[in-house]
Design an enzyme around this catalytic site. Structure first.
Site, PDB file in Angstrom:
ATOM      1  N   ASP A 284       0.944  -1.132   0.117  1.00 43.61           N
ATOM      2  CA  ASP A 284      -0.009   0.022   0.159  1.00 43.61           C
ATOM      3  C   ASP A 284       1.072   1.307   0.035  1.00 43.61           C
ATOM      4  O   ASP A 284       2.104   1.062   0.255  1.00 43.61           O
ATOM      5  CB  ASP A 284      -0.935  -0.058   1.162  1.00 43.61           C
ATOM      6  CG  ASP A 284      -2.071   0.899   1.115  1.00 43.61           C
ATOM      7  OD1 ASP A 284      -3.157   0.672   1.691  1.00 43.61           O
ATOM      8  OD2 ASP A 284      -2.196   1.734   0.111  1.00 43.61           O
TER       9      ASP A 284
HETATM   10  C1  GLC Z   1      -4.325   4.496  -0.103  1.00 44.74           C
HETATM   11  C2  GLC Z   1      -5.131   3.433   0.287  1.00 44.74           C
HETATM   12  C3  GLC Z   1      -5.107   2.226  -0.629  1.00 44.74           C
HETATM   13  C4  GLC Z   1      -5.188   2.847  -2.228  1.00 44.74           C
HETATM   14  C5  GLC Z   1      -3.960   3.309  -2.429  1.00 44.74           C
HETATM   15  C6  GLC Z   1      -3.502   4.045  -3.781  1.00 44.74           C
HETATM   16  O1  GLC Z   1      -3.593   4.945   0.933  1.00 44.74           O
HETATM   17  O2  GLC Z   1      -4.882   2.651   1.527  1.00 44.74           O
HETATM   18  O3  GLC Z   1      -6.521   1.586  -0.584  1.00 44.74           O
HETATM   19  O4  GLC Z   1      -5.424   1.953  -3.157  1.00 44.74           O
HETATM   20  O5  GLC Z   1      -3.300   4.118  -1.236  1.00 44.74           O
HETATM   21  O6  GLC Z   1      -4.310   5.101  -3.713  1.00 44.74           O
END
Ligand code: GLC
Length: 746
Positions: A284
């Site tokens: 993430d």
């Molecule tokens: C965010 C979220 C994740 C998302 C990623 C890209 O922090 O936790 O669910 O897909 O970053 O935006």
């Protein structure tokens, strides 16, 4: 022969359904050409970092990233939107890097791209798996037309805590419903052929257990047992994997003291070994780097090594791999085999998407112009919004009549932004159809007044919503307007940016002055219809709720908010939504779910020493699976038949005793037998069927249970089939205990 020319051999057009064998051979051929740095570049994902159609960045972070891109140091980019931007960045990757390996473009297409459907928790409330699949299909159609080929969805985190803002992004509290919906969404996004220009790779996230953050506070610690992991948290992820999901994403959180991005038990043992997952795992945003804040890694270098060893294939925005992994391999702290495995998985996805055959496959300006915002997308988004709404109270007031004397008031009455929901990606503020417009289609002379404003300031993904706690301007006027009419419709609730990532709330009441305003209204007006916009279960105190004439939960319905709500209020759509998540009476009850384990002294009881509160009932205000209709349905006494092969057939007859056609969602719950392999919930959802029924019609609903559906996992992840007495219910919601059936599994 110039390397790029050699590599161009891999771009040769070929059958879109290239066999896996071809991929592996073609991957081998590409990897043989790659340096270690180029391999690690594939494992690096950057956020869209500049207007690629503009001049080369002059300096700073963007210039550094641009140089890394040109050296082949980037495998994927996220949040780049629009064919022009995508094409420009892809052109750099394909034409200016040594090997010309195409980029994957990722984006959070969570509930639509520009034409927004209801938030996923709302779609889950429809229990309509075909509609949910179509919703994802439409999101993929629209996003792929804008150059996107990978969405970071479906979010399949089970959560029993509405204080956590991200409940809006998932499918609620139940692992069975969550698994069915995960399957539908993966199929919707990916279709039958990932290389088709209108399908996109999906991503099961957040692996695993993010929904169990303590106290519902986002990014907080989680502490759950392996028993909970196997029985509650993993089933939707397993369903996504079985549906062929192309990627997984790490959770921000830790399990058993190990941050998910470094968790080889989750990634290597369960996902890649036990489940034989051949796709790719992305961290993430910054989650590799966050190992340091977790107190797990002492440096970014150590975090990079731990993540690579644990099976995290791609680094989203930590710059850990691109800065430290090559040294780790050269100094033998990370085997190159780990890098090769990650790169193989990434290249496999790029081949599957058809990007090696045509890196510009998703860059079709004409398709972009004709697809985004198309009539079909809008029509389907409206239908999904209607199906997602849940009627929670109705004292005979709804549906409204066209000649009814109504007024509309409330902070959300004319709001064109709040109802869009949180993950609005490419949708602009002000693009939701407001309830005023929706109702004016029925009441052309509709009188409305907003009453006190709910919030002020910037309405943006990265900005906190400034809630109005003091300014009562408009209160008196709205109250006077309400009292001038027979029926007062009041639109209240949360802004789309009051739920979602980083939007936890300790209190889940109506924000700001809204609760006080509503209390004053119901004390003075006998026919109040509350339209509740929310990204999560909210608490409407009993002294208010019991005075409401009707309560329609609209969630955050997306682009077609106002017309969908109006259609339900006027009966053009008979509400069919059922709650995917429990509505608590008080935050003090949380976490709570219908399928809680009962404990050894299940309450409530008139005696003291039982599991209960002294100041509140154990029960929720509205249970999982609950929802009203304009129709009325009766259930016959259910029947049971045990077949020799261990299968069990259960059936019930449902009659629509009203004058209005409607849809009933028949739910099958069971209490499993005692098992030395682990405790079981008081009841758990095993299946459901949606039943459209004409006025006065009766239909028989038949369910088949197999030994495999009556099973649970022990704390070691071993599956055990039920043996002994099972109690089952065929009912309209999880709190209904009428007409249980019992049978014994030998
Ligand atoms: C965010 C979220 C994740 C998302 C990623 C890209 O922090 O936790 O669910 O897909 O970053 O935006």
């Amino acid at each position: 022969m110039k390397l790029r020319l050699l590599l161009s051999l891999f771009f040769l057009p070929c059958a879109s359904l290239v066999s896996a064998q071809n991929f592996e051979q073609r991957i081998d051929s590409v990897m043989r050409l790659m340096t270690l740095d180029e391999k690690i570049g594939q494992m690096n994902q950057f956020n869209g970092f500049w207007n690629a159609t503009g001049p080369v960045p002059a300096e700073g972070n963007s210039l550094e990233r641009y140089e890394i891109l040109r050296k082949g140091g980037v495998g994927s980019v996220l949040n780049v939107q629009g064919v022009k931007e995508v094409r420009a960045l892809q052109k750099i990757a394909v034409e200016q890097t040594r090997l010309g390996i195409p980029l994957i473009f990722g984006c959070d297409v969570i509930h639509g791209y520009k034409t927004l459907t209801p938030i996923p928790l709302a779609e889950a409330a429809s229990w309509d798996l075909q509609a949910i699949e179509k919703s994802a299909r439409n999101g993929a159609t629209e996003a792929s037309a804008a150059g996107i080929n990978w969405t970071f969805a479906p979010m399949v985190d089970i959560s029993r805590d509405p204080r956590w803002g991200r409940v809006m992004e998932g499918a609620g509290e139940d692992p069975y419903l969550g698994a069915r919906i995960a399957t539908a969404r993966v199929r919707g996004f990916q279709g039958d052929d990932l290389s088709a220009p209108n399908t996109i790779a999906a991503c099961a996230k957040h692996f695993a257990g993010y929904g169990y953050v303590q106290a519902g506070r986002d990014y907080h610690h989680t502490d759950f047992s392996a028993y909970t992991l196997y029985n509650n948290i993993l089933p939707p992820f397993k369903a996504a994997q079985e549906a062929g999901v192309a990627t997984f994403m790490n959770a921000f959180t830790a399990y058993n003291g190990v941050p998910a991005s470094a968790d080889s038990f989750l990634m290597r043992q369960i996902l890649k070994k036990d489940w034989a997952f051949k796709g790719m795992v992305v961290s993430d945003w910054g989650s590799i780097q966050e190992m340091m804040a977790h107190g797990y890694a002492a440096s970014l270098q150590e975090a990079a090594e731990l993540a690579a060893l644990a099976g995290c294939d791609m680094d989203m925005e930590s710059m850990a791999y691109v800065r430290h992994l090559a040294d780790a391999v050269r100094q033998k702290r990370v085997p190159e085999a780990r890098v090769n495995e990650a790169v193989r998985r990434i290249l496999r996805l790029k081949f599957a998407l058809g990007l090696f055959d045509d890196p510009y496959r998703y860059c079709d300006e004409e398709r972009e112009a004709t697809t985004i915002g198309s009539a079909t997308l809008h029509k389907d988004a409206l239908e999904m919004a209607k199906k997602s709404m849940v009627l929670l109270e109705n004292k005979g007031i709804l549906p409204l009549q066209l000649n009814e004397d109504v007024v509309l008031l409330g902070a959300l009455a004319n709001d064109r932004t709040a109802p869009l929901g949180n993950w609005r990606v490419s949708a602009d503020n002000g693009t939701a159809i407001p309830l005023t417009t929706g109702l004016q289609a029925y009441f052309p002379d509709l009188r409305w007044a907003g009453g006190p404003v709910a919030w002020s300031g910037i309405e943006a993904f990265h900005a906190p919503i400034q809630v109005n706690e003091t300014d009562t301007t408009g209160w008196a006027g709205a109250m006077a307007l309400a009292l001038s009419a027979k029926t007062a419709i009041v639109a209240l609730g949360e802004h789309g940016y009051q739920s979602g990532e980083g939007r936890s709330r300790a209190s889940i009441h109506l924000p700001g002055l809204q609760e006080a305003f509503l209390r004053a209204l119901v004390q003075q007006h006998p026919r109040v219809v509350l339209v509740l916009f929310a990204g999560r279960p909210l608490i409407i105190p009993d002294d208010i709720r019991t005075k409401l004439g009707a309560l329609l939960l609209a969630w955050q319905p997306g682009t077609h908010a106002g017309d969908a709500v109006a259609a339900v209020l006027l009966g053009d759509h008979n509400p069919s939504g059922r709650l995917p998540m429990t509505f608590p009476r008080h935050e003090g009850q949380i976490p709570m779910a219908y399928n809680d384990y009962t404990g050894g002294r299940p309450g409530p009881s008139k005696e003291v020493f039982w599991s209960q509160y002294n100041d509140l009932p154990n029960s929720p205000v509205y249970p999982f699976g609950y929802g009203l209709s304009y129709s009325t349905f009766t259930y016959s006494v259910p029947k049971l038949q045990q077949l020799p092969n261990g299968k069990v057939v259960l059936s019930v007859e449902i009659t629509n005793t009203s004058q209005v056609a409607g849809t009933e969602t028949v739910q099958l719950y069971a209490k499993l037998p005692a098992s030395k392999h682990g405790i079981s919930p008081g009841r758990q959802l095993l299946d459901f069927q949606q039943l459209p029924l004409a006025a006065g019609a009766t239909k028989k609903v038949v369910f088949m249970l197999t030994p495999g559906s009556l099973a649970h996992f022990d704390a070691q992840g071993q599956k055990h089939l039920a043996k002994g007495k099972v109690t089952a219910w065929l009912v309209p919601n999880s709190a209904d205990v009428a007409n249980s059936l019992t049978f014994v599994i030998d």
